[in-house]
Every structure is written in structure tokens, then in C-alpha cells.
Design a protein around this motif. Structure first.
Motif, PDB file in Angstrom:
ATOM      1  N   THR A 222      37.363  47.944  44.176  1.00 33.85           N
ATOM      2  CA  THR A 222      38.633  47.299  43.858  1.00 33.85           C
ATOM      3  C   THR A 222      38.369  45.852  43.469  1.00 33.85           C
ATOM      4  OG1 THR A 222      39.787  48.704  45.463  1.00 33.85           O
ATOM      5  CG2 THR A 222      40.948  46.742  44.680  1.00 33.85           C
ATOM      6  N   LEU A 223      38.847  45.468  42.287  1.00 33.89           N
ATOM      7  CA  LEU A 223      38.671  44.106  41.805  1.00 33.89           C
ATOM      8  C   LEU A 223      39.968  43.317  41.952  1.00 33.89           C
ATOM      9  CD1 LEU A 223      36.653  44.652  38.494  1.00 33.89           C
ATOM     10  CD2 LEU A 223      35.794  44.287  40.812  1.00 33.89           C
ATOM     11  N   GLY A 224      39.849  42.052  42.349  1.00 38.17           N
ATOM     12  CA  GLY A 224      41.003  41.173  42.398  1.00 38.17           C
ATOM     13  C   GLY A 224      41.348  40.656  41.008  1.00 38.17           C
ATOM     14  N   SER A 225      42.359  39.796  40.922  1.00 38.74           N
ATOM     15  CA  SER A 225      42.757  39.217  39.629  1.00 38.74           C
ATOM     16  C   SER A 225      41.599  38.399  39.063  1.00 38.74           C
ATOM     17  CB  SER A 225      43.976  38.315  39.812  1.00 38.74           C
ATOM     18  OG  SER A 225      45.075  39.073  40.287  1.00 38.74           O
ATOM     19  N   PRO A 226      41.194  38.705  37.836  1.00 35.88           N
ATOM     20  CA  PRO A 226      40.028  38.021  37.281  1.00 35.88           C
ATOM     21  C   PRO A 226      40.341  36.616  36.766  1.00 35.88           C
ATOM     22  CG  PRO A 226      40.902  39.559  35.677  1.00 35.88           C
ATOM     23  CD  PRO A 226      41.719  39.741  36.934  1.00 35.88           C
ATOM     24  N   ARG A 227      39.374  35.736  36.871  1.00 33.71           N
ATOM     25  CA  ARG A 227      39.420  34.444  36.192  1.00 33.71           C
ATOM     26  C   ARG A 227      38.562  34.581  34.938  1.00 33.71           C
ATOM     27  NH1 ARG A 227      37.102  30.323  40.235  1.00 33.71           N
ATOM     28  NH2 ARG A 227      35.872  32.147  40.812  1.00 33.71           N
ATOM     29  N   MET A 238      38.888  41.967  20.834  1.00 29.69           N
ATOM     30  CA  MET A 238      40.039  41.654  21.680  1.00 29.69           C
ATOM     31  C   MET A 238      40.737  42.927  22.143  1.00 29.69           C
ATOM     32  SD  MET A 238      39.763  38.476  22.044  1.00 29.69           S
ATOM     33  CE  MET A 238      41.238  38.183  23.025  1.00 29.69           C
ATOM     34  N   SER A 239      40.765  43.953  21.277  1.00 33.56           N
ATOM     35  CA  SER A 239      41.365  45.235  21.658  1.00 33.56           C
ATOM     36  C   SER A 239      40.572  45.896  22.783  1.00 33.56           C
ATOM     37  CB  SER A 239      41.425  46.165  20.444  1.00 33.56           C
ATOM     38  OG  SER A 239      41.940  47.430  20.807  1.00 33.56           O
ATOM     39  N   VAL A 240      39.238  45.870  22.656  1.00 33.59           N
ATOM     40  CA  VAL A 240      38.381  46.415  23.714  1.00 33.59           C
ATOM     41  C   VAL A 240      38.593  45.645  25.005  1.00 33.59           C
ATOM     42  CG1 VAL A 240      35.988  46.658  24.480  1.00 33.59           C
ATOM     43  CG2 VAL A 240      36.621  47.363  22.182  1.00 33.59           C
ATOM     44  N   GLU A 241      38.681  44.324  24.901  1.00 35.04           N
ATOM     45  CA  GLU A 241      38.849  43.488  26.082  1.00 35.04           C
ATOM     46  C   GLU A 241      40.154  43.808  26.809  1.00 35.04           C
ATOM     47  OE1 GLU A 241      39.139  38.734  26.708  1.00 35.04           O
ATOM     48  OE2 GLU A 241      37.187  39.597  26.188  1.00 35.04           O
ATOM     49  N   ARG A 242      41.239  43.947  26.066  1.00 34.55           N
ATOM     50  CA  ARG A 242      42.522  44.286  26.689  1.00 34.55           C
ATOM     51  C   ARG A 242      42.443  45.638  27.387  1.00 34.55           C
ATOM     52  NH1 ARG A 242      44.483  41.807  21.931  1.00 34.55           N
ATOM     53  NH2 ARG A 242      44.600  43.835  20.880  1.00 34.55           N
ATOM     54  N   ASN A 243      41.773  46.596  26.724  1.00 34.89           N
ATOM     55  CA  ASN A 243      41.631  47.938  27.299  1.00 34.89           C
ATOM     56  C   ASN A 243      40.830  47.891  28.591  1.00 34.89           C
ATOM     57  OD1 ASN A 243      41.479  50.737  27.626  1.00 34.89           O
ATOM     58  ND2 ASN A 243      41.237  51.100  25.447  1.00 34.89           N
ATOM     59  N   LEU A 244      39.710  47.156  28.576  1.00 35.35           N
ATOM     60  CA  LEU A 244      38.869  47.058  29.769  1.00 35.35           C
ATOM     61  C   LEU A 244      39.599  46.343  30.901  1.00 35.35           C
ATOM     62  CD1 LEU A 244      35.383  46.190  28.231  1.00 35.35           C
ATOM     63  CD2 LEU A 244      36.083  48.352  29.267  1.00 35.35           C
ATOM     64  N   THR A 245      40.319  45.301  30.567  1.00 32.24           N
ATOM     65  CA  THR A 245      41.058  44.552  31.593  1.00 32.24           C
ATOM     66  C   THR A 245      42.058  45.459  32.305  1.00 32.24           C
ATOM     67  OG1 THR A 245      40.842  42.497  30.337  1.00 32.24           O
ATOM     68  CG2 THR A 245      42.580  42.583  31.999  1.00 32.24           C
ATOM     69  N   GLU A 246      42.743  46.282  31.530  1.00 29.03           N
ATOM     70  CA  GLU A 246      43.720  47.210  32.112  1.00 29.03           C
ATOM     71  C   GLU A 246      43.037  48.245  33.002  1.00 29.03           C
ATOM     72  OE1 GLU A 246      46.781  50.727  30.615  1.00 29.03           O
ATOM     73  OE2 GLU A 246      46.154  49.171  29.214  1.00 29.03           O
ATOM     74  N   ARG A 247      41.909  48.782  32.551  1.00 26.99           N
ATOM     75  CA  ARG A 247      41.220  49.824  33.312  1.00 26.99           C
ATOM     76  C   ARG A 247      40.597  49.283  34.592  1.00 26.99           C
ATOM     77  NH1 ARG A 247      39.593  54.504  29.930  1.00 26.99           N
ATOM     78  NH2 ARG A 247      40.898  54.370  28.066  1.00 26.99           N
ATOM     79  N   ASN A 267      44.411  57.991  37.625  1.00 27.75           N
ATOM     80  CA  ASN A 267      44.976  58.618  36.430  1.00 27.75           C
ATOM     81  C   ASN A 267      43.906  59.176  35.491  1.00 27.75           C
ATOM     82  OD1 ASN A 267      43.890  56.381  35.172  1.00 27.75           O
ATOM     83  ND2 ASN A 267      45.858  55.501  34.548  1.00 27.75           N
ATOM     84  N   GLY A 268      42.651  59.134  35.925  1.00 24.81           N
ATOM     85  CA  GLY A 268      41.563  59.708  35.133  1.00 24.81           C
ATOM     86  C   GLY A 268      40.959  58.781  34.108  1.00 24.81           C
ATOM     87  N   LYS A 269      41.499  57.554  34.003  1.00 29.10           N
ATOM     88  CA  LYS A 269      40.947  56.615  33.043  1.00 29.10           C
ATOM     89  C   LYS A 269      39.942  55.692  33.721  1.00 29.10           C
ATOM     90  CE  LYS A 269      44.818  56.537  29.818  1.00 29.10           C
ATOM     91  NZ  LYS A 269      45.756  55.684  29.036  1.00 29.10           N
ATOM     92  N   GLY A 270      38.926  55.294  32.960  1.00 29.08           N
ATOM     93  CA  GLY A 270      37.910  54.426  33.529  1.00 29.08           C
ATOM     94  C   GLY A 270      36.873  54.066  32.498  1.00 29.08           C
ATOM     95  N   VAL A 271      35.669  53.770  32.968  1.00 28.41           N
ATOM     96  CA  VAL A 271      34.583  53.369  32.077  1.00 28.41           C
ATOM     97  C   VAL A 271      33.278  54.010  32.528  1.00 28.41           C
ATOM     98  CG1 VAL A 271      35.671  51.153  31.531  1.00 28.41           C
ATOM     99  CG2 VAL A 271      33.989  51.275  33.385  1.00 28.41           C
ATOM    100  N   GLN A 272      32.356  54.123  31.587  1.00 23.42           N
ATOM    101  CA  GLN A 272      30.972  54.480  31.885  1.00 23.42           C
ATOM    102  C   GLN A 272      30.109  53.264  31.590  1.00 23.42           C
ATOM    103  OE1 GLN A 272      30.102  57.877  29.401  1.00 23.42           O
ATOM    104  NE2 GLN A 272      30.342  59.282  31.093  1.00 23.42           N
ATOM    105  N   ALA A 273      29.053  53.084  32.377  1.00 23.91           N
ATOM    106  CA  ALA A 273      28.142  51.968  32.143  1.00 23.91           C
ATOM    107  C   ALA A 273      26.719  52.399  32.471  1.00 23.91           C
ATOM    108  CB  ALA A 273      28.539  50.760  33.007  1.00 23.91           C
ATOM    109  N   ALA A 274      25.762  51.724  31.849  1.00 27.30           N
ATOM    110  CA  ALA A 274      24.344  52.024  32.059  1.00 27.30           C
ATOM    111  C   ALA A 274      23.634  50.766  32.531  1.00 27.30           C
ATOM    112  CB  ALA A 274      23.718  52.535  30.771  1.00 27.30           C
ATOM    113  N   ALA A 275      22.644  50.941  33.400  1.00 25.21           N
ATOM    114  CA  ALA A 275      21.852  49.810  33.902  1.00 25.21           C
ATOM    115  C   ALA A 275      20.977  49.268  32.779  1.00 25.21           C
ATOM    116  CB  ALA A 275      20.998  50.254  35.077  1.00 25.21           C
ATOM    117  N   GLN A 276      21.031  47.968  32.591  1.00 22.07           N
ATOM    118  CA  GLN A 276      20.171  47.349  31.584  1.00 22.07           C
ATOM    119  C   GLN A 276      18.795  47.120  32.165  1.00 22.07           C
ATOM    120  OE1 GLN A 276      22.626  43.898  30.259  1.00 22.07           O
ATOM    121  NE2 GLN A 276      22.586  44.920  28.277  1.00 22.07           N
ATOM    122  N   ARG A 277      17.793  47.264  31.324  1.00 24.48           N
ATOM    123  CA  ARG A 277      16.409  47.101  31.775  1.00 24.48           C
ATOM    124  C   ARG A 277      16.030  45.629  31.768  1.00 24.48           C
ATOM    125  NH1 ARG A 277      14.743  52.091  32.095  1.00 24.48           N
ATOM    126  NH2 ARG A 277      15.610  53.665  30.707  1.00 24.48           N
TER     127      ARG A 277
END
Length: 277
Positions: A222-227, A238-247, A267-277
Motif C-alpha cells: 500500500t502506497l501513501g499519497s506520492p510527492r 503523460m498518459s502513461v504517468e496518469r495511468n500508473l498513478t491511478e493504478r 479490480n484486477g488492474k495493476g502493473v508488471q515489472a522486471a528487476a533491472q540488472r
């Protein structure tokens, strides 16, 4: 955006009996077996192969060695199933270990298009693996698979990435069982990392940097309100950013799979991420 199904049907089979040496999992067992081309390698103990994430390093064929794309891997469980990534698409297939060899059956794979070089490696890797019987040799955390005509796939044991302290690069947006890759303009620009001691998450949403309080408990984040910073970017970012912020504003369950993480809200929405080397 490329879309592919997250759920990959993996074929199953009854594992064959395995003849193995007496060595430990760390040294691949004792004894020897030919791996093609007359070379002698150690006979492979199944316990040194199964349950391991093998990162594909390279494939040598016809005098040419191709370096594997990031993300190419192979994992074999102890129930006769293999899954992995060819370099672009994920796959699953039957896999039976016997006396220093691995027999791969027909494979099922996702059908996503990638850049030219990953697709070229994928074609060669799948030809070497699918429906083939390969000699397998493990030595000091390295696995070599050799075809009957001497082609070689070289792989390295890779440990799982920890939840905290890893730089997680966001690769896709999730909507239930469908993942949509980020637009090209945003690829590699959205990421986050969790700091256990500070109890925070920080990173980039594609354009702006952010910091937020982060609570991790019972496989939930759980994330708090971001700065955030206040930079303006082009429309797609900017579209990606708005989408990520909402998710990321919702409580998220997380699932770690080696060097990948999936964050999903109720609601089944979220993100996938990969560890950077």
C-alpha cells in the motif's frame, strides 16, 4: 500496445525415471556422458537442474554464437514441466530428465512481436529446444545443453530478486489476465524501488519522479499519497504517468516470480515489472 495472455497453458507428462550420479547438487553429480562432438561432461543430477531459474546466456550454432536477449530463461520443475522465455515470447513444454539428458516435448507459447534481434534469437532457441533431446551438463552454476548436431545453449543459475532494494522496471499494464506493454516512448522510463528501512517507495512514473510511504504486509503493498516533481513531457508519457498513478494509488497484492513482480488491485488492474540488472 502489444497484448498477450498472462496465463500460459503448460503441458504435463509423467516424469521418466532418472539415472543419476552420487555427487551433490552443487557439482552436478559424478560420472560422465558425451554431450556431442566427442566432449566428455558430467552426468547431470536432476536436483541440480530442476527448481532453478536458468538465465540463457548464448546459443552457438553453425560456428556462430548469438548472445541471448535480456529476459530469456528456462526453468524446469520436478513434475515434468518446463517454462521460460525464448527472448520475446513465453513458452511451456513437457520436459523429462534421464541419464544426463533432457527431453523437451511440443511447446505452447505466447504470440507477441518484438524487435528483429530478439525474434531471431527466439527462432534459433526454440528450434534447439522444442521436441529435442539435449545432453545436459551442470558445472559450478552453469548449465550447458547440447543438441545431437553440436549446437549449444549456455545458461547460468540466477537467484531471485528481493522485494526491497531492487530497482523494478515497469514493463506492462495489467487488466485481469491481459498485459499490455508500455508504449515505446515510455519503455524503460517507469520504475520503482522499495526501501525497507525508510518505509518508502520511490522512482519514476515515466516522466516525473515520485516518493511515497510504503507499507508491505501479508503479500500486499500500500502506497501513501506520492510527492512528485512537476515536469511536463510529451502526451504519451503523460498518459502513461496518469495511468500508473491511478493504478498505484490502490492497495495492491504482489506476486514475486524470480526477477519479475506483478502488482494487482482488487479490480484486477495493476502493473508488471522486471528487476533491472
Amino acid at each position: 500496445m502489444d497484448k498477450h495472455r498472462l496465463a500460459l497453458t503448460v503441458l504435463t507428462l509423467v516424469p521418466l525415471a532418472v539415472a543419476c550420479g552420487t555427487g551433490s547438487a552443487s557439482d552436478g553429480g559424478s560420472g560422465s556422458a558425451s554431450a556431442g562432438g566427442g566432449s566428455v561432461v558430467r552426468r547431470t543430477d536432476p536436483s541440480s537442474v530442476t527448481g532453478v531459474h536458468w538465465r540463457v546466456e548464448s546459443l552457438s550454432s553453425g560456428g556462430t554464437t548469438r548472445k541471448a536477449p535480456d529476459g530469456a530463461y528456462l526453468r524446469i520443475d520436478d513434475h515434468g514441466r518446463a517454462h521460460g522465455n525464448y527472448g520475446c515470447n513465453s513458452f511451456g513444454a513437457p520436459a523429462a530428465l534421464r541419464a544426463g539428458r533432457i527431453d523437451f516435448g511440443p511447446a505452447e507459447a505466447t504470440d507477441m512481436a518484438c524487435a528483429k534481434d530478439p525474434m531471431a534469437f527466439e527462432a534459433a532457441f526454440s528450434r534447439a529446444l522444442v521436441g529435442r533431446s539435449l545432453a545436459a551438463a551442470v558445472d559450478h552454476g552453469r548449465l550447458t545443453l547440447t543438441t545431437e548436431n553440436g549446437d549449444r545453449v549456455r545458461l547460468t543459475r540466477e537467484r531471485d530478486a528481493p522485494l526491497h532494494g531492487t530497482r523494478w522496471r515497469i514493463t506492462a499494464l495489467v487488466d485481469k489476465d491481459v498485459a499490455s506493454s508500455l508504449p515505446t516512448a515510455a519503455a524503460g522510463k517507469a520504475w520503482f524501488t522499495l526501501d525497507r528501512k525508510a518505509g518508502t517507495a520511490s522512482g519514476s512514473l515515466g516522466c516525473n519522479r515520485f516518493t511515497a510511504r510504503a507499507t508491505v504486509r501479508d503479500r500486499h503493498l500500500t502506497l501513501g499519497s506520492p510527492r512528485t516533481t512537476r515536469k511536463m513531457c510529451d502526451g504519451s508519457l503523460m498518459s502513461v504517468e496518469r495511468n500508473l498513478t491511478e493504478r498505484l494509488a490502490r492497495p495492491l497484492s504482489y506476486r514475486l516470480t524470480h526477477r519479475a513482480i506483478t502488482l494487482t488491485s482488487e479490480n484486477g488492474k495493476g502493473v508488471q515489472a522486471a528487476a533491472q540488472r
